[in-house]
Design an enzyme around this catalytic site. Sequence first.
Site, mmCIF file in Angstrom:
data_model
loop_
_atom_site.group_PDB
_atom_site.id
_atom_site.type_symbol
_atom_site.label_atom_id
_atom_site.label_comp_id
_atom_site.label_asym_id
_atom_site.label_seq_id
_atom_site.Cartn_x
_atom_site.Cartn_y
_atom_site.Cartn_z
ATOM 1 N N ASN A 9 42.622 15.859 33.368
ATOM 2 C CA ASN A 9 43.302 14.624 32.954
ATOM 3 C C ASN A 9 42.219 13.602 32.617
ATOM 4 O O ASN A 9 41.555 13.095 33.512
ATOM 5 C CB ASN A 9 44.189 14.139 34.111
ATOM 6 C CG ASN A 9 44.769 12.767 33.840
ATOM 7 O OD1 ASN A 9 44.716 12.252 32.715
ATOM 8 N ND2 ASN A 9 45.324 12.147 34.871
ATOM 9 N N TRP A 10 42.070 13.333 31.339
ATOM 10 C CA TRP A 10 40.972 12.451 30.911
ATOM 11 C C TRP A 10 41.289 10.963 31.027
ATOM 12 O O TRP A 10 40.449 10.124 30.722
ATOM 13 C CB TRP A 10 40.590 12.769 29.457
ATOM 14 C CG TRP A 10 39.763 14.008 29.334
ATOM 15 C CD1 TRP A 10 39.311 14.807 30.351
ATOM 16 C CD2 TRP A 10 39.278 14.586 28.122
ATOM 17 N NE1 TRP A 10 38.578 15.853 29.842
ATOM 18 C CE2 TRP A 10 38.540 15.734 28.472
ATOM 19 C CE3 TRP A 10 39.395 14.247 26.774
ATOM 20 C CZ2 TRP A 10 37.919 16.536 27.523
ATOM 21 C CZ3 TRP A 10 38.785 15.057 25.827
ATOM 22 C CH2 TRP A 10 38.049 16.181 26.203
ATOM 23 N N LYS A 11 42.523 10.640 31.385
ATOM 24 C CA LYS A 11 42.896 9.218 31.537
ATOM 25 C C LYS A 11 42.456 8.441 30.297
ATOM 26 O O LYS A 11 42.526 8.967 29.191
ATOM 27 C CB LYS A 11 42.319 8.658 32.831
ATOM 28 C CG LYS A 11 42.617 9.585 34.017
ATOM 29 C CD LYS A 11 42.376 8.997 35.351
ATOM 30 C CE LYS A 11 42.766 10.028 36.406
ATOM 31 N NZ LYS A 11 42.746 9.519 37.751
ATOM 32 N N HIS A 93 52.436 10.795 36.887
ATOM 33 C CA HIS A 93 51.109 10.642 37.496
ATOM 34 C C HIS A 93 51.098 9.382 38.361
ATOM 35 O O HIS A 93 51.770 8.401 38.045
ATOM 36 C CB HIS A 93 50.033 10.555 36.400
ATOM 37 C CG HIS A 93 48.660 10.546 36.976
ATOM 38 N ND1 HIS A 93 48.055 9.397 37.409
ATOM 39 C CD2 HIS A 93 47.784 11.552 37.236
ATOM 40 C CE1 HIS A 93 46.866 9.693 37.902
ATOM 41 N NE2 HIS A 93 46.678 10.996 37.808
ATOM 42 N N GLU A 95 49.131 6.984 38.635
ATOM 43 C CA GLU A 95 48.825 5.715 37.941
ATOM 44 C C GLU A 95 50.038 5.234 37.146
ATOM 45 O O GLU A 95 50.252 4.032 36.997
ATOM 46 C CB GLU A 95 47.585 5.896 37.063
ATOM 47 C CG GLU A 95 46.318 5.910 37.916
ATOM 48 C CD GLU A 95 45.253 6.894 37.465
ATOM 49 O OE1 GLU A 95 45.207 7.247 36.279
ATOM 50 O OE2 GLU A 95 44.459 7.328 38.330
ATOM 51 N N GLU A 165 49.359 15.404 44.181
ATOM 52 C CA GLU A 165 48.177 14.544 44.134
ATOM 53 C C GLU A 165 48.345 13.391 45.130
ATOM 54 O O GLU A 165 48.979 12.384 44.809
ATOM 55 C CB GLU A 165 47.999 13.966 42.725
ATOM 56 C CG GLU A 165 47.755 15.025 41.674
ATOM 57 C CD GLU A 165 47.031 14.436 40.465
ATOM 58 O OE1 GLU A 165 45.978 14.958 40.119
ATOM 59 O OE2 GLU A 165 47.510 13.446 39.895
ATOM 60 N N GLY A 171 40.487 9.619 42.622
ATOM 61 C CA GLY A 171 39.389 8.744 42.201
ATOM 62 C C GLY A 171 38.635 8.102 43.350
ATOM 63 O O GLY A 171 37.847 7.190 43.148
ATOM 64 N N SER A 211 40.209 14.029 43.552
ATOM 65 C CA SER A 211 38.779 14.234 43.821
ATOM 66 C C SER A 211 38.378 15.714 43.871
ATOM 67 O O SER A 211 37.555 16.116 44.699
ATOM 68 C CB SER A 211 38.353 13.504 45.099
ATOM 69 O OG SER A 211 38.519 12.108 44.933
ATOM 70 N N GLY A 232 40.589 14.811 37.496
ATOM 71 C CA GLY A 232 40.339 13.589 36.732
ATOM 72 C C GLY A 232 38.859 13.489 36.382
ATOM 73 O O GLY A 232 38.354 14.150 35.468
ATOM 74 N N GLY A 233 38.134 12.675 37.143
ATOM 75 C CA GLY A 233 36.734 12.359 36.855
ATOM 76 C C GLY A 233 35.859 13.565 36.540
ATOM 77 O O GLY A 233 35.084 13.549 35.571
HETATM 78 P P1 PGA Z 1 40.332 12.459 40.247
HETATM 79 O O1 PGA Z 1 41.756 12.223 39.523
HETATM 80 O O2 PGA Z 1 40.018 13.934 40.115
HETATM 81 O O3 PGA Z 1 39.367 11.593 39.500
HETATM 82 O O4 PGA Z 1 40.507 12.050 41.671
HETATM 83 C C1 PGA Z 1 42.784 13.167 39.627
HETATM 84 C C2 PGA Z 1 43.974 12.735 38.817
HETATM 85 O O5 PGA Z 1 44.232 11.524 38.706
HETATM 86 O O6 PGA Z 1 44.715 13.576 38.267
#
Ligand code: PGA
Length: 252
Positions: A9-11, A93, A95, A165, A171, A211, A232-233
């Site tokens: 997930n590149w956000k 998600h 967010e 999640e 994050g 994470s 994510g990251g």
């Molecule tokens: P993260 O994000 O791996 O940076 O914790 C995961 C996500 O939001 O899907």
Amino acid sequence: MRKKIAAGNWKMFKTPQETREFLRAIKSLPPPSCEVVIAPTYLCLDAAVSESAGTFVQIAAQNCYSQNQGAFTGEISPAQLRASGVTHVILGHSERRHVFKESDQDINKKCNLALKEGLLPIFCVGEQLAERKTGQLRSVLEKQILYGLEGIDLPAADKFVIAYEPVWAIGTGETATPEDAQEAHAFLRELMGRTAGADFAQKVRILYGGSVKPGNTAALTAKPDVDGVLVGGASLDVDSFGQIIAAVRIQG
Ligand code: PGA
């Protein structure tokens, strides 16, 4: 056996050019034993779809709207995503839930339409730290699943993916232990058994996110109910995502 998935997930990161460069590098890796999905921003979907055509990489959107057309400034519909060659969509998600205040009902409508348009939802659920600390893990997950999927005619289990999640792990560098993840995943599978039947529950893939890094992927995906990762990251860098793809355990 459930085929595992490594999803990135590149956000709100990467330009179309950076998207093309990443995909050129990732598709030159040896074909992986898990499915690989990348979710760039809407703006980069076109570049991602054309660059990944004919490769093992599948492309997801990070969100969609709950109607297919109309006066909804700034929104993108499932029909438009499908027409652009996108196959998957991340829904609910954390967010979207917590920053953009999407409710279970909003997510329910999006999921319903996405399925009708033939997109494969990656349906996210997860508790906040205070909820976990006060013993509400199960009731939060139950509410997100029951309201989020209410009245939805679920497709075959291989056309629907759940992502667990925990909000406190996204994050933050803090990962749920493999045991914490397994406990939540087993509960989600049991819940799906109650709502969608035992066969669906056995077949549906449940990803862990929060994470995820190259160093913790093998231990997480070795757990029997962890069918892959939503990253994510650590999915933004080709080397690190490549290591994650390679670390996904085929069998527990
Ligand atoms: P993260 O994000 O791996 O940076 O914790 C995961 C996500 O939001 O899907």
